[in-house]
Design a protein around this motif. Structure first.
Motif, PDB file in Angstrom:
ATOM      1  N   GLY A   1      -6.476   6.639   7.410  1.00  0.00           N
ATOM      2  CA  GLY A   1      -6.454   5.188   7.315  1.00  0.00           C
ATOM      3  C   GLY A   1      -7.796   4.565   6.995  1.00  0.00           C
ATOM      4  O   GLY A   1      -7.914   3.346   6.961  1.00  0.00           O
TER       5      GLY A   1
ATOM      6  N   TYR B   1       1.723   4.942   1.557  1.00  0.00           N
ATOM      7  CA  TYR B   1       1.448   5.792   2.716  1.00  0.00           C
ATOM      8  C   TYR B   1       2.660   6.669   2.974  1.00  0.00           C
ATOM      9  O   TYR B   1       3.690   6.560   2.292  1.00  0.00           O
ATOM     10  CB  TYR B   1       1.107   4.939   3.948  1.00  0.00           C
TER      11      TYR B   1
ATOM     12  N   VAL C   1      -7.272   3.641   1.425  1.00  0.00           N
ATOM     13  CA  VAL C   1      -5.923   3.186   1.097  1.00  0.00           C
ATOM     14  C   VAL C   1      -5.656   3.462  -0.379  1.00  0.00           C
ATOM     15  O   VAL C   1      -6.548   3.310  -1.214  1.00  0.00           O
ATOM     16  CB  VAL C   1      -5.774   1.674   1.371  1.00  0.00           C
TER      17      VAL C   1
ATOM     18  N   THR D   1      -4.110   1.852  -3.322  1.00  0.00           N
ATOM     19  CA  THR D   1      -3.764   0.470  -3.647  1.00  0.00           C
ATOM     20  C   THR D   1      -2.909   0.344  -4.903  1.00  0.00           C
ATOM     21  O   THR D   1      -2.341  -0.719  -5.165  1.00  0.00           O
ATOM     22  CB  THR D   1      -5.037  -0.370  -3.845  1.00  0.00           C
TER      23      THR D   1
ATOM     24  N   TRP E   1       1.153  -2.358   7.822  1.00  0.00           N
ATOM     25  CA  TRP E   1       0.002  -1.478   8.075  1.00  0.00           C
ATOM     26  C   TRP E   1      -0.224  -1.205   9.563  1.00  0.00           C
ATOM     27  O   TRP E   1      -0.374  -0.041   9.968  1.00  0.00           O
ATOM     28  CB  TRP E   1      -1.260  -2.078   7.437  1.00  0.00           C
TER      29      TRP E   1
ATOM     30  N   PHE F   1       0.863  -1.182   0.000  1.00  0.00           N
ATOM     31  CA  PHE F   1       0.000   0.000   0.000  1.00  0.00           C
ATOM     32  C   PHE F   1       0.892   1.223   0.000  1.00  0.00           C
ATOM     33  O   PHE F   1       2.086   1.142   0.312  1.00  0.00           O
ATOM     34  CB  PHE F   1      -0.940   0.007   1.209  1.00  0.00           C
TER      35      PHE F   1
ATOM     36  N   ALA G   1     -10.159   0.901   3.174  1.00  0.00           N
ATOM     37  CA  ALA G   1      -9.202   0.042   3.876  1.00  0.00           C
ATOM     38  C   ALA G   1      -9.828  -1.300   4.227  1.00  0.00           C
ATOM     39  O   ALA G   1      -9.145  -2.337   4.202  1.00  0.00           O
ATOM     40  CB  ALA G   1      -8.704   0.740   5.135  1.00  0.00           C
TER      41      ALA G   1
END
Length: 396
Positions: free
Chosen positions: A178, A96, A181, A183, A109, A94, A195
């Motif tokens: 959160g 972030y 997400v 992807t 995660w 993912f 998510a």
């Protein structure tokens, strides 16, 4: 011989268990980053991602985008579609905020819960969020499935690039919280999903407290760097120095000293278990490669000053727009600012530290050209003109 504890900004560190030479520290760092020893070809791109813990994303594309250059530098000519598929298919990763915007292994995660909580508690935001916009975005994703910002109603209001639409502000806020997400990247646009659909049930939780999250990230950073100072390790996932201080004693990293390093250091005990041996990679590095993320560390380990000049006014650039350092024999021996013109890779500006860098630079340029589908290399300028003919000959 007894060694007294040292003080780091008010933190008392235990005595180091081992003293490393500067050369040992350099080799440990290279092995930890995947540049020394046989590459894990069975693990492939996903193995590189797990090993590094984070792969930085960036909009600039010269030879390729940076997240493609990272596995290429370690594994060689991995197919570019295979790189994208490895990152974005099968739910293995993912995107972030880590060192910057990064691709992260999905199993990490839970360990970014501390950052999600911090964003949720944030009192001020640059963009205002109209009433109802956040809920509308969540509802649309739930109904329609994964979407880009364009699919959510458009990313921009028509002004400058930061003039985001309400739906773009909302979905980016949800990403930071959160609830949403990223992807994959599709034509460089983020693809957003809920998510609850994108993250496996066993990982979809914020149960870990901040201390446990930070302890894990400090350990991960130490493993990925092999050996580093407080600043080196904290910078890897961009945590604060005081957060590092609070958890390093329980992280599993061990204190060491490194000859020539002015500050205390910590090492991954597994990195100390055996001497780093094997074949060194010869390759061009993305300016966003985690081996050279932090400039002071790069100068300390390699004696090499690295700076991305893409955001420097053209007339003030020294090495070029996207100068890529040359790694060969475990050292940084020069750099090249590349471009592509049709099927030709153009070395706009080549910097060579020593005549011994000519052959590895030629090798790295040929391999990079072949990887991106170019059948020739043209050298425009060399900082040491007396080496130009040798480089051109080596390329031929």
């Amino acid at each position: 011989m007894s060694v007294a504890p040292s003080i780091v900004r008010g933190m008392t560190t235990p005595p180091p268990t081992l003293e490393l030479s500067a050369d040992e520290a350099r080799r440990i760092a290279l092995r930890a980053q995947g540049f020394l020893g046989a590459p894990d070809r069975r693990g492939g791109v996903r193995g590189v991602l797990r090993h590094l813990g984070a792969v930085q994303l960036d909009t600039i594309s010269v030879l390729a985008r940076s997240h493609e250059l990272i596995p290429y530098a370690r594994l060689g000519a991995v197919g570019r579609k295979a790189v994208e598929d490895a990152y974005w298919t099968g739910g293995h990763s993912f995107e972030y905020w880590s060192h910057a915007a990064c691709i992260l292994p999905v199993e990490e995660w839970p360990h970014f819960a501390f950052r999600r909580r911090a964003y949720r508690a944030r009192p001020q935001w640059y963009h205002d969020l109209p009433d109802g916009a956040y809920d509308a975005v969540i509802k649309q994703l739930r109904t329609e499935g994964p979407l880009t910002a364009t699919g959510l109603g458009g990313a921009n209001n028509g002004g400058e690039w930061w003039d985001w639409s309400a739906s773009k502000v909302a979905v980016e806020r949800a990403l930071m919280y959160g609830e949403v997400v990223c992807t994959e990247r599709r034509s460089w646009k983020r693809v957003y999903d809920l998510a609850e659909r994108a993250i496996p049930d066993s990982l979809l939780h914020d149960d870990l407290d901040d201390t446990e999250c930070l302890r894990r990230l400090v350990r991960l950073a130490g493993e990925s760097l092999g050996v580093g100072t407080r600043t080196d390790i904290a910078d890897y996932h961009r945590i604060k120095g005081e957060q590092f201080d609070a958890v390093v004693a329980d992280s599993g990293l061990v204190p060491v000293t490194v000859q020539g390093w002015a500050k205390p250091a910590w090492a991954d005990p597994a990195a100390l278990a055996s001497p780093p041996r094997g074949r060194h990679r010869t390759t061009l590095l993305s300016p966003f490669d985690s081996l050279i993320w932090e400039r002071p560390r790069t100068e300390r380990i390699f004696g090499f000053t690295h700076r991305l000049e893409a955001y420097v006014p053209k007339q003030k650039r020294v090495h070029g727009y996207f100068a890529m350092p040359l790694l060969a024999g475990g050292k940084l021996l020069g750099r090249v600012d590349p471009a592509r013109e049709g099927s030709t890779l153009v070395a706009r500006q080549v910097s060579l530290d020593t005549p011994k860098a000519v052959a590895p630079m030629a090798q790295a340029l040929r391999e990079a050209a072949e990887w991106v589908g170019c059948d020739s290399v043209r050298v425009e300028r060399v900082d040491r003109p007396e080496l130009t003919a040798d480089l051109v000959k080596a390329l031929d």
